[in-house]
Design a protein around this motif. Structure first.
Motif, mmCIF file in Angstrom:
data_model
loop_
_atom_site.group_PDB
_atom_site.id
_atom_site.type_symbol
_atom_site.label_atom_id
_atom_site.label_comp_id
_atom_site.label_asym_id
_atom_site.label_seq_id
_atom_site.Cartn_x
_atom_site.Cartn_y
_atom_site.Cartn_z
ATOM 1 N N PHE A 106 -5.244 30.738 12.970
ATOM 2 C CA PHE A 106 -4.012 31.388 12.549
ATOM 3 C C PHE A 106 -3.816 31.272 11.045
ATOM 4 C CE2 PHE A 106 -1.333 32.746 16.116
ATOM 5 C CZ PHE A 106 -2.099 32.312 17.185
ATOM 6 N N GLY A 107 -3.148 32.273 10.487
ATOM 7 C CA GLY A 107 -2.709 32.216 9.104
ATOM 8 C C GLY A 107 -1.419 31.438 8.998
ATOM 9 N N SER A 108 -0.924 31.288 7.780
ATOM 10 C CA SER A 108 0.303 30.517 7.530
ATOM 11 C C SER A 108 1.565 31.304 7.814
ATOM 12 C CB SER A 108 0.334 30.032 6.082
ATOM 13 O OG SER A 108 -0.751 29.160 5.839
ATOM 14 N N ARG A 151 4.044 35.297 1.671
ATOM 15 C CA ARG A 151 4.496 34.174 2.489
ATOM 16 C C ARG A 151 5.950 34.365 2.910
ATOM 17 N NH1 ARG A 151 1.791 29.313 2.162
ATOM 18 N NH2 ARG A 151 3.246 28.693 3.769
ATOM 19 N N TYR A 155 -5.125 39.594 15.504
ATOM 20 C CA TYR A 155 -3.991 39.577 16.426
ATOM 21 C C TYR A 155 -2.727 39.287 15.629
ATOM 22 C CZ TYR A 155 -8.107 38.231 19.143
ATOM 23 O OH TYR A 155 -9.365 38.165 19.662
ATOM 24 N N TYR A 180 1.289 38.009 16.019
ATOM 25 C CA TYR A 180 2.274 37.352 16.866
ATOM 26 C C TYR A 180 3.575 37.236 16.098
ATOM 27 C CZ TYR A 180 -1.343 35.908 20.181
ATOM 28 O OH TYR A 180 -2.339 35.915 21.113
ATOM 29 N N GLN A 234 7.333 35.088 15.901
ATOM 30 C CA GLN A 234 8.074 33.905 16.319
ATOM 31 C C GLN A 234 9.517 34.085 15.856
ATOM 32 O OE1 GLN A 234 6.940 30.063 14.590
ATOM 33 N NE2 GLN A 234 7.229 29.114 16.590
ATOM 34 N N SER A 238 -10.381 35.989 15.388
ATOM 35 C CA SER A 238 -11.368 35.312 16.217
ATOM 36 C C SER A 238 -12.712 36.016 16.029
ATOM 37 C CB SER A 238 -10.937 35.307 17.684
ATOM 38 O OG SER A 238 -10.898 36.604 18.213
ATOM 39 N N LEU A 279 6.095 31.787 20.259
ATOM 40 C CA LEU A 279 5.304 32.899 19.717
ATOM 41 C C LEU A 279 5.029 33.923 20.807
ATOM 42 C CD1 LEU A 279 4.249 30.304 17.892
ATOM 43 C CD2 LEU A 279 2.695 32.059 17.056
ATOM 44 N N TYR A 309 -8.802 30.673 18.390
ATOM 45 C CA TYR A 309 -8.147 31.451 17.367
ATOM 46 C C TYR A 309 -7.905 30.603 16.118
ATOM 47 C CZ TYR A 309 -6.986 34.986 20.845
ATOM 48 O OH TYR A 309 -7.049 35.965 21.790
ATOM 49 N N ARG A 359 7.252 35.009 6.529
ATOM 50 C CA ARG A 359 8.628 34.862 6.998
ATOM 51 C C ARG A 359 9.472 35.999 6.444
ATOM 52 N NH1 ARG A 359 5.744 30.850 7.459
ATOM 53 N NH2 ARG A 359 6.042 29.373 9.155
ATOM 54 N N PHE A 409 2.919 35.924 12.472
ATOM 55 C CA PHE A 409 1.643 35.239 12.298
ATOM 56 C C PHE A 409 0.489 36.166 12.667
ATOM 57 C CE2 PHE A 409 2.970 31.018 11.299
ATOM 58 C CZ PHE A 409 4.209 30.872 11.889
#
Lengths: 119, 113
Positions: free
Chosen positions: A110-112, A9, A33, A35, A37, A95, A43, A108, A115, A91
């Motif tokens: 998304f996971g958490s 995490r 996928y 992404y 941020q 899908s 994103l 989609y 960071r 992230f």
């Protein structure tokens, strides 16, 4: 159904180290996928993978970044020789498999996120 | 190249108000549009998915509309609650962009008790 699982995490790396981010898609999802941020930004797409295949990596920085989705195990986003500018939330989304039109019909999930902080 | 814009960037309302969040996109050739919610330091939660052939989707107090020809979508939140405070993201999948999503910058919503 555990959803999209990302780990760790939180990840802290010193400049020049390597960062490995893992993503396990939802059960039954074969598309992954990644992404990114950046702080105070939206994103941005990085890469799209299927098992053992990179489909679209148009959003990946040309150097130091790589991604894989092996036949067994999670998808890995690898960042070599990290720099402060790599600090961001990463992230992963998954899908379902493609429909006949060539596009996935579902949305989609998304996971958490992971960071990454580079110090 | 698809561009997605969300207005306003931030919104603060008293509890109980009905509110509308706006999303616009430059290329109307889309496959679908998805609204997400993001809480601070957390991941994205899918709220509503609208296929290009649909005009709206509803889930509880949320209603999302899509006008593909004008390149717009709105997210309507009825009877807002403090728990609705979050960032709301609009994302578009374009016909010519494979499976990639293009995100707007988000609207930061604060609902005051």
């Amino acid at each position: 159904n555990a959803g999209v699982m990302q780990n760790p995490r939180h990840l802290v790396r010193r400049r020049g180290q390597e960062a490995r981010l893992r993503c396990s898609p939802m059960k039954g999802h074969s598309h992954v996928y990644w992404y990114r941020q950046l702080p105070e930004e939206g994103l941005k797409f990085m890469v799209y993978l299927q098992k053992e295949n990179i489909i679209d990596e148009s959003g990946m920085p040309k150097e130091r970044f790589s991604a894989e989705f092996p036949k067994e195990g999670p998808s890995i986003l690898r960042i070599q020789q990290v720099v402060r500018g790599d600090s961001a939330a990463y992230f992963c989304a998954s899908s379902p498999r493609r429909g006949e039109t060539g596009y996935t019909r579902g949305g989609y999930t998304f996971g958490s996120g992971t960071r990454l902080t580079v110090v | 190249k698809q561009e997605v814009t969300q207005i306003p960037a931030a919104l603060s309302v008293p509890e109980g108000e009905n509110l509308v969040l706006n999303c616009s996109f430059t290329d109307s050739a889309i496959y679908n549009l998805q609204w997400f919610r993001q809480d601070p330091g957390k991941g994205l939660t899918s709220l509503l998915l609208i296929q290009s052939s649909q005009r709206e989707q509803t889930s509880g107090r949320l209603n999302a509309s899509l006008d593909k020809s004008s390149g717009r979508s709105t997210l309507y939140i009825a009877a807002s609650q403090p728990g609705d405070s979050a960032t709301y993201l609009c994302a578009v999948r374009s016909n010519n962009a494979g499976n990639m999503l293009t995100f707007g910058g988000g609207t930061r919503l604060m609902v005051k008790p």
